[in-house]
Motif scaffolding. Structure first.
Motif, PDB file in Angstrom:
ATOM      1  N   ALA A  73       0.824  -1.213   0.000  1.00 50.40           N
ATOM      2  CA  ALA A  73       0.000   0.000   0.000  1.00 50.40           C
ATOM      3  C   ALA A  73       0.860   1.265   0.000  1.00 50.40           C
ATOM      4  O   ALA A  73       0.430   2.306  -0.470  1.00 50.40           O
ATOM      5  CB  ALA A  73      -0.933  -0.002   1.215  1.00 50.40           C
ATOM      6  N   CYS A  74       2.073   1.142   0.517  1.00 49.85           N
ATOM      7  CA  CYS A  74       2.963   2.301   0.649  1.00 49.85           C
ATOM      8  C   CYS A  74       3.964   2.438  -0.499  1.00 49.85           C
ATOM      9  O   CYS A  74       4.804   3.339  -0.479  1.00 49.85           O
ATOM     10  CB  CYS A  74       3.719   2.219   1.976  1.00 49.85           C
ATOM     11  N   GLU A  75       3.871   1.551  -1.489  1.00 45.33           N
ATOM     12  CA  GLU A  75       4.810   1.616  -2.612  1.00 45.33           C
ATOM     13  C   GLU A  75       4.756   2.971  -3.289  1.00 45.33           C
ATOM     14  O   GLU A  75       3.680   3.538  -3.493  1.00 45.33           O
ATOM     15  CB  GLU A  75       4.493   0.531  -3.646  1.00 45.33           C
ATOM     16  N   ARG A 125      -5.235   2.773  -0.751  1.00 44.54           N
ATOM     17  CA  ARG A 125      -4.720   1.541  -1.365  1.00 44.54           C
ATOM     18  C   ARG A 125      -4.980   0.339  -0.463  1.00 44.54           C
ATOM     19  O   ARG A 125      -5.433  -0.705  -0.909  1.00 44.54           O
ATOM     20  CB  ARG A 125      -3.225   1.652  -1.631  1.00 44.54           C
ATOM     21  N   PHE A 126      -4.656   0.499   0.827  1.00 49.06           N
ATOM     22  CA  PHE A 126      -4.875  -0.602   1.759  1.00 49.06           C
ATOM     23  C   PHE A 126      -6.372  -0.892   1.885  1.00 49.06           C
ATOM     24  O   PHE A 126      -6.789  -2.051   1.887  1.00 49.06           O
ATOM     25  CB  PHE A 126      -4.272  -0.281   3.126  1.00 49.06           C
ATOM     26  N   ALA A 127      -7.176   0.156   1.974  1.00 54.81           N
ATOM     27  CA  ALA A 127      -8.630  -0.006   2.109  1.00 54.81           C
ATOM     28  C   ALA A 127      -9.217  -0.723   0.894  1.00 54.81           C
ATOM     29  O   ALA A 127     -10.139  -1.528   1.038  1.00 54.81           O
ATOM     30  CB  ALA A 127      -9.303   1.353   2.302  1.00 54.81           C
ATOM     31  N   SER A 128      -8.686  -0.441  -0.297  1.00 55.41           N
ATOM     32  CA  SER A 128      -9.238  -1.062  -1.503  1.00 55.41           C
ATOM     33  C   SER A 128      -9.072  -2.577  -1.475  1.00 55.41           C
ATOM     34  O   SER A 128      -9.923  -3.306  -1.977  1.00 55.41           O
ATOM     35  CB  SER A 128      -8.599  -0.473  -2.758  1.00 55.41           C
ATOM     36  N   VAL A 129      -7.994  -3.068  -0.883  1.00 54.34           N
ATOM     37  CA  VAL A 129      -7.792  -4.513  -0.771  1.00 54.34           C
ATOM     38  C   VAL A 129      -8.530  -5.047   0.453  1.00 54.34           C
ATOM     39  O   VAL A 129      -9.263  -6.035   0.379  1.00 54.34           O
ATOM     40  CB  VAL A 129      -6.288  -4.848  -0.678  1.00 54.34           C
ATOM     41  N   TYR A 130      -8.358  -4.370   1.581  1.00 52.51           N
ATOM     42  CA  TYR A 130      -8.935  -4.825   2.848  1.00 52.51           C
ATOM     43  C   TYR A 130     -10.463  -4.853   2.802  1.00 52.51           C
ATOM     44  O   TYR A 130     -11.092  -5.818   3.226  1.00 52.51           O
ATOM     45  CB  TYR A 130      -8.429  -3.929   3.978  1.00 52.51           C
ATOM     46  N   LYS A 131     -11.062  -3.807   2.289  1.00 58.14           N
ATOM     47  CA  LYS A 131     -12.527  -3.723   2.278  1.00 58.14           C
ATOM     48  C   LYS A 131     -13.138  -4.424   1.079  1.00 58.14           C
ATOM     49  O   LYS A 131     -14.357  -4.555   1.007  1.00 58.14           O
ATOM     50  CB  LYS A 131     -12.967  -2.264   2.334  1.00 58.14           C
TER      51      LYS A 131
END
Length: 156
Positions: A73-75, A125-131
């Motif tokens: 997500a931090c890339e 980015r993280f939310a798009s995968v996590y959620k």
């Protein structure tokens, strides 16, 4: 400790310091054989924690997997590797409140809270995968919610 450069087991600890808000210790070492320096992290061994997925599957908590997800997500964002390690360590410490099992949603929420304070792009980015957004509409709704929070945060 085995030197990652030459494989020697002879080293010297140059510096030791605790990592903030965690039980880990960061040690700077120098190999007595090749004279190269490297960093190690020491953590106490803890009771295995089981992650309960949204579909009720269970798997062992994997610190490495958590770090990889956050790093992805931090890339290409201005977020250092140390900051990512700090997030992982803080989340892992917060999970110590759970005895044997922790829902994956709890882990995801904790990571999102940390990313929110650091970088809004990494957050989304993280939310798009996590959620696991079902469609563009739910993704856009999350962005609108993020924008409202962002505006509130920056108008104070």
């Amino acid at each position: 400790m085995k030197c990652p450069f030459c494989g020697s087991f002879e080293d010297q600890v140059l510096d030791s310091r605790p990592i903030e808000h965690t039980s880990a210790i960061k040690r700077r070492r120098e190999c007595k054989n090749c004279k190269k320096r490297y960093t190690t992290y020491e953590r106490p061994e803890e009771v295995s924690l089981t992650v309960v997925k949204s579909d009720s599957r269970r798997e062992s908590f994997d610190r490495k997997k958590l770090r990889e997800g956050i790093a992805r997500a931090c890339e290409k964002r201005p977020i250092s590797s140390e900051t990512i390690d700090k997030i992982v360590s803080e989340v892992e410490t917060e999970l110590s409140d759970y005895l044997m099992e922790v829902p994956s949603a709890v882990i995801g929420d904790k990571v999102l809270k940390k990313l929110w304070d650091i970088d809004s792009v990494a957050y989304i980015r993280f939310a798009s995968v996590y959620k696991n957004f079902a469609d563009i509409e739910t993704f856009m709704q999350e962005i609108k919610t993020l924008k409202k929070k962002y505006n509130k945060k920056n108008n104070k």
